[in-house]
Design a protein around this motif. Sequence first.
Motif: not given
Length: 216
Positions: A160-170
Amino acid sequence: MSALSFNTPGEREKSLWLIKKENDPAHSQWYIDRFKAMEAEGKDMAGESRLVNALASRGAKILDAGSGPGRVGKQLHALGHRVTGVDIDPELIDEARRVCPEATWVTADLVDLPQALGFESDAGEDGFELIVCAGNVMGFLARSTRKPVLENFRKVLAPGGRAVIGYGSGPGRDYAFAQFLEDAREVGLNIDSTFSSWDLRPFAEGSEFIVAVLSR
């Protein structure tokens, strides 16, 4: 230039971050100083931690994956969470330990994440409630390590755990968002939500940044 050109047969493909360090040994210190300067200028540096804190239970067990110098992890620790940060760069981990000695900081490649955290296989109930992976970490990974890292995220999450992943297309970060989401599904993660910023603006075709909330 491909990261593969730096390797000999049998070696793990180097990440864009390691290649940058090989080309410029001062790169890690530049990165540390850059964020110090932004903080001194009064820029908002807490977008990631605000979102993760909103998703977490109180005193949550949180993994800061690709923690860098501890910017996000120290904020989450200050909010009362139990933070473990992992980064491949020992210079960045040293800075994280300096700014937040109370949290746990580990120097390791995310490809070796379960072993580095002491899990022989699936973490199960001992896993993390939340993973935050910010700072364009996914975009810096070598192509051949992207899916294994996502699989490791699933392994170290509690059910039930969650991963929050953020990245850009630079520049230099060629991990297409559609491929990233497909890889996440293939390793057994659910795609709960996608946004184009840490303040939850809608994700749409043409967005240059993704914040994905994935769950086990």
